[in-house]
Scaffold this active site. Structure first.
Site, PDB file in Angstrom:
ATOM      1  N   SER A  56      51.047  71.563 106.160  1.00  0.00           N
ATOM      2  CA  SER A  56      50.301  71.935 104.970  1.00  0.00           C
ATOM      3  C   SER A  56      51.175  71.960 103.717  1.00  0.00           C
ATOM      4  CB  SER A  56      49.620  73.276 105.216  1.00  0.00           C
ATOM      5  OG  SER A  56      48.373  73.318 104.612  1.00  0.00           O
ATOM      6  N   ASP A 114      58.216  60.681  98.055  1.00  0.00           N
ATOM      7  CA  ASP A 114      57.598  59.691  97.160  1.00  0.00           C
ATOM      8  C   ASP A 114      58.431  59.469  95.903  1.00  0.00           C
ATOM      9  OD1 ASP A 114      55.546  59.291  98.925  1.00  0.00           O
ATOM     10  OD2 ASP A 114      54.161  60.691  97.950  1.00  0.00           O
ATOM     11  N   LYS A 162      48.401  68.319 108.776  1.00  0.00           N
ATOM     12  CA  LYS A 162      47.216  69.040 108.275  1.00  0.00           C
ATOM     13  C   LYS A 162      47.096  68.819 106.772  1.00  0.00           C
ATOM     14  CE  LYS A 162      44.859  73.475 108.039  1.00  0.00           C
ATOM     15  NZ  LYS A 162      44.586  73.413 106.590  1.00  0.00           N
TER      16      LYS A 162
END
Length: 698
Positions: free
Chosen positions: A483, A494, A508
Site C-alpha cells: 500500500s 519511476d 495492494k
C-alpha cells in the site's frame, strides 16, 4: 485502506474449520490420562435468519452493486462464484459434505443472485444447518476411531492437498478419509515420543474444543459468513462486519498493540501470524515471524499448554493477551516447516507497544567494498504514521515525514556516503505521509494517481519544493511491503531517484471506505453492521498500477513467497491490473543503465556468501514441503524421513556456523536466534548501494 489511511494488508474474515492435516506435538503430559468423549448436542439446533437480516441483506446488496469501484452486476456468473466461495468457507478441505450434499446444493448455484436481489438468504442457512449435522456425525466417528490404537505398519497414504480430491461419494468413503486423517494426527504424536493414552486424550480434547466453538455459532455469525461470501467474491478487501464484529474491530484497533505485538488470522485451522508489530515483544524477541503458526498457548512460566487448533481467532487472542509484565508461552510451527517438524516453544513477556516503538529509527552501517570504507545511513520505517488527533487540535504531532527529516539531518552529521530506507514488513498507513516522504527526495512533481469509480483521477503531488536529501539512495522492500510503502517505492523507482532492492511487494493498489449501514435506517431498535468497500485504485506516475503487480525491485533477492501463494495476485477476486495515462515528470538519473553491472557484482558477492546460500537452501526446502500432496502413514517410513530431515537441518546449521566462526551446536541444541541473528539482507543492500556509489561517484 481508507482515503487517508492505506491500512493493513490483513484480511479480517471469519473462516470456518477445514481441519487440514497439521503437525501436533504439544500439551503438557498429565500423570493420569483424562479420556473425554467428544460430545455434541442430543438435538442439533437449527439456525435461522433474524428478521433484521432481510433488511440488512437488501442494504448490503445495494451498497455492493451500486457503490463498489467495479459496479459488479448481480447475475448468474457472480451467483456461481458466491456459491463456490460459501461452500469453500465452510468446507474447503472437503472433509464434511458428501457429494450428494453438493449435488443438492448445486441446484441453486445460479439462483443466488435472484435470492439476494429479493433479500432471501435462506439458502445459506439451510446449507449451514446441513454442515452442522455433518460435523456432528464426524465427531461421533472420531470417538469410535479412538477406542483402540492404530496399526502403523501398513503402507497407506493420506492426501493432504485436498483440492486434488473429490467430495466423498458416500459415508464409507468419508469414514476412510477420516480414519487416515486421525491416524496421521496420532502418528505425528507417536513420532515425538507420546504414548497412546496421551495421544487419545489429546485428540479427543482437540475435537471436543472444535465442536464446542462451532456449535456456539449463531444467526449473526452465519449471516456474516453468507454476506462475506458475496462481498469477497467481488473483491478480497470488501467485507461485511456484523455489529459485534464491528465492536471487536474497534477494540482491536485500540488494543491490538497490547500483549505480544502480533496480528493473527485463522487459516486452515491454524492461528497464523500475519504481521509482527514493530517494537513489540514478538518483534524484540526475534523468535517469531510472519507465517509462523501458533498451535498452543500456556500462561506463566510453567502453565500447561492449551491446544488452540480449530479455535476462532478472537478466542486465541483472548488467551494470548494479558496484563503487562506477565508471561505467555507459545508453541509455534515455524514458517516453511514440513509436516514432521517439531514445534518450538517461545516465551514472551506481555507489554504494550508504544507509538515511539513504531516510529522511524536510524542506524549507521560501516562497510568495506573494493578496498574502500563507506558509511551507509539506514532509516527503518515500520509504518506510515501521522498523529491526526494532534493535528486536529492544532498541535505539532508526530509523523513519518517529520521524523525521517530529523533522522536524515542526524545521519548527515556523520558524513554518510549513502542512505537506505528500509520498508520491509511495512504494511502501509497514511497516504499523505507516503506522498510527503517522497517529497524529501525529489524537488517537485506528482507522486501517485488515485482513480475513483467515476473515472475521476486525483493527482497527489509533492507539496514541498525543497530536497532534504539528494545523495545516493536505496529502498528495501519485501513481500510484506504494501500500500503506502508501494506508493513511495514506486515513485522513487519511476523518478529513478534510488535503487529498489528486495522482493516483489504485496500488490495492494486499492482504497477502502467504511460504510455504517445504520445510516440508511431510522429504526432505533435495530442495530446493523458495516461494510468495508473498495472505492478507488492507485496508479503510478508512469500510468501503471501497483494492484496485483506490486513493485518489482531493480535488484531482486530470494523470497519464500511465490506471487500465486501470497499477496494480492494470489486472490482470485482481486481487482485486475491496468493502466492509465502517464504523467509528465523528470527522471533524476539513469539507474536502469547501471543495473546489469550492479546485478553482476551482487551475484559475484553472494554466490559464496554462506548466509545467502543458507537462505536459498531454506527456500528450496520450504517449496518442497509446500508441494507435498500426500504423506505416508507407515511409522517406519515416516520415522526415517523425520530423522533424515532433522539431521539435514542440523548439519546445514553447523555448516553455516562454521563458515561464520560461531560455536557449533550439539545434537538437540537449539540456536539462540536473537544472539545469532545477522541482517545479511541489509548488509548486502548496503554493499549494493556502495557499488552504485563507486560506479557513479568513484
Amino acid at each position: 485502506m481508507t482515503k487517508n489511511n492505506t491500512g493493513k494488508i490483513v484480511k479480517r474474515t471469519i473462516i470456518i474449520l477445514s481441519l487440514l492435516v497439521i503437525p501436533f506435538f504439544f500439551v503438557a503430559e498429565s500423570a493420569t490420562p483424562n479420556f473425554d468423549y467428544i460430545s455434541v448436542p442430543d438435538t442439533l439446533k437449527t439456525i435461522s435468519p433474524d428478521a433484521k437480516h432481510t433488511i440488512e441483506a437488501q442494504l448490503v446488496t445495494t451498497v455492493l452493486t451500486r457503490y463498489h469501484y467495479n459496479r459488479v452486476p448481480l447475475n448468474d456468473s457472480l451467483s456461481a462464484l458466491i456459491f463456490n466461495k460459501f461452500i469453500n468457507q465452510l468446507d474447503g478441505g472437503k472433509n464434511y459434505f458428501l457429494k450428494s450434499d453438493i449435488d443438492e446444493f448445486s441446484k441453486y448455484k445460479f439462483e443466488l443472485d435472484d435470492f439476494l436481489a429479493n433479500s432471501n438468504i435462506n439458502f445459506f442457512f439451510d446449507v449451514f444447518n446441513v454442515y452442522l449435522k455433518r460435523v456432528s456425525e464426524r465427531m461421533d466417528y472420531i470417538n469410535k476411531l479412538l477406542e483402540r490404537e492404530f496399526d502403523y505398519s501398513y503402507d497407506e497414504y493420506f492426501v493432504i492437498k485436498r483440492d486434488s480430491v473429490d467430495w466423498p461419494k458416500d459415508e464409507n468413503e468419508m469414514n476412510d478419509d477420516w480414519r487416515k486423517r486421525i491416524k496421521n494426527d496420532a502418528l505425528l504424536y507417536k513420532l515425538n515420543g507420546k504414548d497412546w493414552d496421551f495421544i487419545k486424550s489429546t485428540i479427543q480434547k482437540r475435537y471436543k474444543n472444535i465442536t464446542k466453538y462451532l456449535f456456539q455459532y449463531n444467526s449473526e455469525d452465519v449471516f456474516q459468513l453468507a454476506i462475506n461470501a458475496f462481498a469477497e467474491t467481488i473483491d478480497p478487501h470488501t467485507n461485511y462486519f456484523s455489529p459485534i464484529t464491528s465492536d471487536n474491530f474497534k477494540i482491536d484497533m485500540s488494543l491490538s498493540l497490547e500483549g505480544i505485538g502480533a496480528r493473527l488470522q485463522v487459516e486452515d485451522d491454524f492461528t497464523k501470524i500475519v504481521e509482527i508489530i514493530p517494537g513489540g515483544p514478538a518483534d524484540k524477541s526475534k523468535q517469531l515471524k510472519a507465517d509462523d503458526k501458533i498451535i498452543a498457548v500456556a500462561q506463566g512460566e510453567d502453565g500447561e499448554f492449551e491446544d488452540v487448533i480449530g479455535w476462532r481467532v478472537n478466542d486465541v487472542v483472548k488467551l494470548i493477551r494479558g496484563e503487562k509484565g506477565t508471561v505467555v508461552r507459545l508453541l509455534v510451527i515455524p514458517a516453511g516447516s514440513d509436516l514432521n517438524a517439531k514445534p518450538k516453544e517461545v516465551k514472551l513477556v506481555r507489554d504494550k507497544v508504544k507509538l515511539e516503538d513504531q516510529a522511524a529509527k536510524s542506524n549507521l552501517l560501516e562497510i568495506e567494498n573494493n578496498g574502500q570504507k563507506f558509511k551507509i545511513g539506514v532509516i527503518t520505517i515500520p509504518k506510515f504514521y501521522s498523529d491526526f488527533e494532534a493535528q486536529r487540535n492544532g498541535e505539532d504531532g508526530k509523523s513519518t515525514t517529520k521524523d525521517v527529516r530529523r533522522l536524515i539531518s542526524e545521519l548527515e552529521q556523520n558524513n554518510i556516503d549513502g542512505l537506505i530506507i528500509d520498508l520491509r514488513n511495512d504494511g502501509g498507513g497514511s497516504l499523505t505521509e507516503a506522498v510527503e516522504l517522497t517529497g524529501l527526495f525529489i524537488k517537485d512533481g506528482p507522486v501517485v494517481q488515485v482513480r475513483n469509480s467515476s473515472n475521476n483521477i486525483e493527482i497527489n503531488k509533492d507539496p514541498d519544493p525543497s530536497i532534504v536529501y539528494n545523495g545516493p539512495l536505496a529502498v528495501m522492500v519485501n513481500r510484506f511491503s504494501a500500500s503506502a510503502s508501494e506508493i513511495f517505492a514506486a515513485a522513487i523507482q519511476d523518478y529513478q531517484r534510488g535503487i529498489i532492492i528486495g522482493e516483489n511487494t504485496y500488490g495492494k493498489g486499492t482504497v477502502q471506505n467504511l460504510i455504517d449501514l445504520n445510516m440508511f435506517t431510522n429504526r432505533k431498535n435495530m442495530r446493523l453492521g458495516q461494510v468495508k468497500l473498495t472505492v478507488a485504485k492507485f496508479y503510478r506516475i508512469n500510468g501503471k498500477t501497483t494492484q496485483r503487480l506490486g513493485v518489482k525491485p531493480d535488484i531482486e533477492l530470494p523470497s519464500y513467497f511465490l506471487p500465486e501463494e501470497f499477496g494480492e495476485s494470489s486472490e482470485p477476486s482481486a481487482l485486475p491490473s491496468d493502466e492509465i495515462n502517464k504523467l509528465n515528470y523528470e527522471k533524476y538519473s539513469d539507474i536502469q543503465k547501471l543495473l546489469p553491472e550492479l546485478i553482476k557484482k551482487h551475484n559475484e558477492r553472494t554466490i559464496n556468501d554462506p548466509d545467502f546460500q543458507y537462505l536459498i537452501d531454506q527456500i528450496k526446502e520450504y517449496r518442497e514441503s509446500k508441494n507435498q500432496t500426500m504423506v505416508s502413514l507407515n511409522e517406519a517410513v515416516r520415522r526415517k524421513q523425520k530423522e533424515a530431515d532433522e539431521e539435514r537441518k542440523f548439519q546445514r546449521e553447523n555448516e553455516l556456523r562454521k563458515k561464520k566462526g560461531l560455536k557449533l551446536l550439539d545434537k538437540g541444541e537449539v540456536p539462540d536466534e536473537k544472539s545469532d541473528s545477522n541482517d545479511y539482507i541489509l548488509n548486502e543492500s548496503a554493499k549494493i548501494l556502495s557499488d552504485y556509489i563507486l560506479l557513479t561517484v568513484g
